[in-house]
Every structure is written in C-alpha cells, then in structure tokens.
Write a protein that holds these residues in place. Structure first.
Motif, PDB file in Angstrom:
ATOM      1  N   ASP A  20       0.860  -1.177   0.000  1.00 53.89           N
ATOM      2  CA  ASP A  20       0.000   0.000   0.000  1.00 53.89           C
ATOM      3  C   ASP A  20       0.897   1.228   0.000  1.00 53.89           C
ATOM      4  N   ARG A  21       0.268   2.405  -0.029  1.00 48.04           N
ATOM      5  CA  ARG A  21       1.036   3.637   0.069  1.00 48.04           C
ATOM      6  C   ARG A  21       0.212   4.691   0.806  1.00 48.04           C
ATOM      7  N   VAL A  22       0.929   5.603   1.466  1.00 47.49           N
ATOM      8  CA  VAL A  22       0.278   6.695   2.184  1.00 47.49           C
ATOM      9  C   VAL A  22       0.838   8.014   1.667  1.00 47.49           C
ATOM     10  N   GLY A  38      -3.718   3.690   4.625  1.00 46.44           N
ATOM     11  CA  GLY A  38      -3.209   3.661   3.267  1.00 46.44           C
ATOM     12  C   GLY A  38      -4.313   3.803   2.234  1.00 46.44           C
ATOM     13  N   VAL A  68       4.658  -0.295   3.443  1.00 46.01           N
ATOM     14  CA  VAL A  68       3.734   0.747   2.989  1.00 46.01           C
ATOM     15  C   VAL A  68       4.575   1.939   2.552  1.00 46.01           C
TER      16      VAL A  68
END
Length: 247
Positions: A20-22, A38, A68
């Motif tokens: 995932d990414r934030v 995320g 993440v």
C-alpha cells in the motif's frame, strides 16, 4: 492494531513489494506516533522510537513484514530565484536566520507559502517570486538529518501588516498541529493538572517574613517584599518542656 516501528529508506527496497502507500505532507512526515490509513485500506499505528525525517519513496515496515510506501503530498510553496549570486545568498541567509525549513534546488529556494517571508524578500528586491504546487522536502539539520523549525527575529510591532500576518500564521500552525493526549503528554503539555484535595491545616503559629533583597541586574533594581502569615491549628498539643535559645 498492527504497528509500524521501523522505516526503510528509498532505494533500499523494491517499490513493487509495497502492499500500500500513504500520501503525507511535511508535518505528517515528522510525526513519531499516530494512526495512518493507506490508499488501499491498510490501517496501522506509526510507533517510532524517535521523531522521523521521512522522505518521498521511504516505506513503513509493519510488524508482519508488509511495506507501505510513503509519498510526499503536494503543497502550496513559494519559490525564490535570483540571477545575482549575492542576492541569492542574502535570501538564503535571511531564511536560515529565521530557521525556516527550506528546500534547496539548482538556482532556487522553496519554502511553504508564508506572507511574512514573501514580503521580506520583496523588500530586499532583485528576486523572482513564484508560487508552485509540489511536494516539500526541505534541507535537514546541520549534520544531514533532523528538521528545522522556523521562528521570527523581526520586530513585528514596527509593521502592523507583518504583525497581523504573524498572527494569522500562528493560527494556521495551531490548526495544522492539534494537541493529542497520549503517552507523550507530560506535565508541561499546556494543561492544568493541579489537584485540590480539600485538606486544611491550622497549626496555631504564625510567621512574618520581610525580605528586602535589593538585587540589581544589568541596571534594573529589583526589590522583593514578602509577607507570609500562616496560621495552623491541628487541635492537639505537645508539651516537651524544652527551652531553646538561639543566638
């Protein structure tokens, strides 16, 4: 809730491994603890040992091994350019003198949009000023890590417009960084922790103190008179038949 207790630097892992990414702005990339969600729904608690300096492309490592990725959010920035090296150096010096977080680019300096500092550079003259939307990744501390924190040296009282701008900026900063109660909230976190236990003591003796210190500090005379009258009565007596004489 699953935690992220460590961070991997950009380039030390493959982005394809990130689950995932934030997207975080400059302030959010400087928070040691807080809940993060995320874009794909991975929710976790950031729980780092020290205040981080996170950059675009770094990654949080969760307790179960998942990664993440961290993406820098676009922010409204102001960019200063000056063809004259002396003017460019003067701008950089004044920003540094105010400990302003500054991103250094080839031939340009970027800071967060700040009316006070924009007016300062305008009055200096010789600089091209532009406003951009971009991620903000300012220079770290003197040893390549840590974040700088801005403050003001200018006497704002001499310029009503600057004083008003400083007040607006302080309100915006307060809104961006709300206080959160938690384990890091100590006795000096701005709250009244006093307790009134309802005990009253009356000892039946009084003390009168009159002190005249007459200290002078750097040409300022200070005189302190203290008159303390304490009356305490415990409702019991002690007869020890002692006779004390003091010089």
């Amino acid at each position: 809730m699953i935690r992220a207790t460590s961070v991997l630097s950009a380039g030390s892992f493959s982005s394809a491994l990130a689950r995932d990414r934030v997207v975080l702005d400059f302030d959010e990339r400087r928070r040691r603890r807080g809940v993060v969600m995320g874009e794909k729904g991975v929710e976790f608690l950031v729980d780092l040992a020290e205040t981080p300096t996170l950059s675009h492309g770094d990654a949080f490592e969760l307790e179960d091994g998942r990664l993440v990725e961290i993406v820098s959010a676009p922010e409204r920035l102001v960019e200063f350019r000056a063809a004259d090296p002396l003017t460019f150096t003067r701008i950089a010096w004044h920003l540094g003198n105010r400990h302003t977080p500054t991103q250094i680019l080839a031939g340009a300096l970027r800071i967060r949009d700040d009316y006070v500092l924009v007016e300062m550079v305008k009055k200096m003259g010789g600089a091209a000023i532009a406003f951009v939307e971009a991620s903000f990744d300012p220079e770290g501390g003197a040893y390549g890590h840590g974040a700088t924190t801005g403050h003001d040296h200018a006497p704002a009282s001499q310029d009503p417009a600057l004083a008003a701008a400083l007040e607006r900026r302080a309100r915006r900063r307060a809104e961006r960084t709300p206080h959160v109660h938690g384990p890091d909230c100590g006795p000096d976190c701005g709250h009244d922790h006093s307790h009134d236990h309802g005990h009253s003591h009356d000892h039946g003796h009084s003390h009168d103190h009159d002190h005249d210190h007459g200290h002078a500090h750097h040409g300022h005379g200070h005189s302190h008179d203290h008159d303390h009258d304490h009356d305490h009565d415990h409702g019991h007596s002690h007869d020890h038949d002692h006779d004390h004489k003091h010089g």
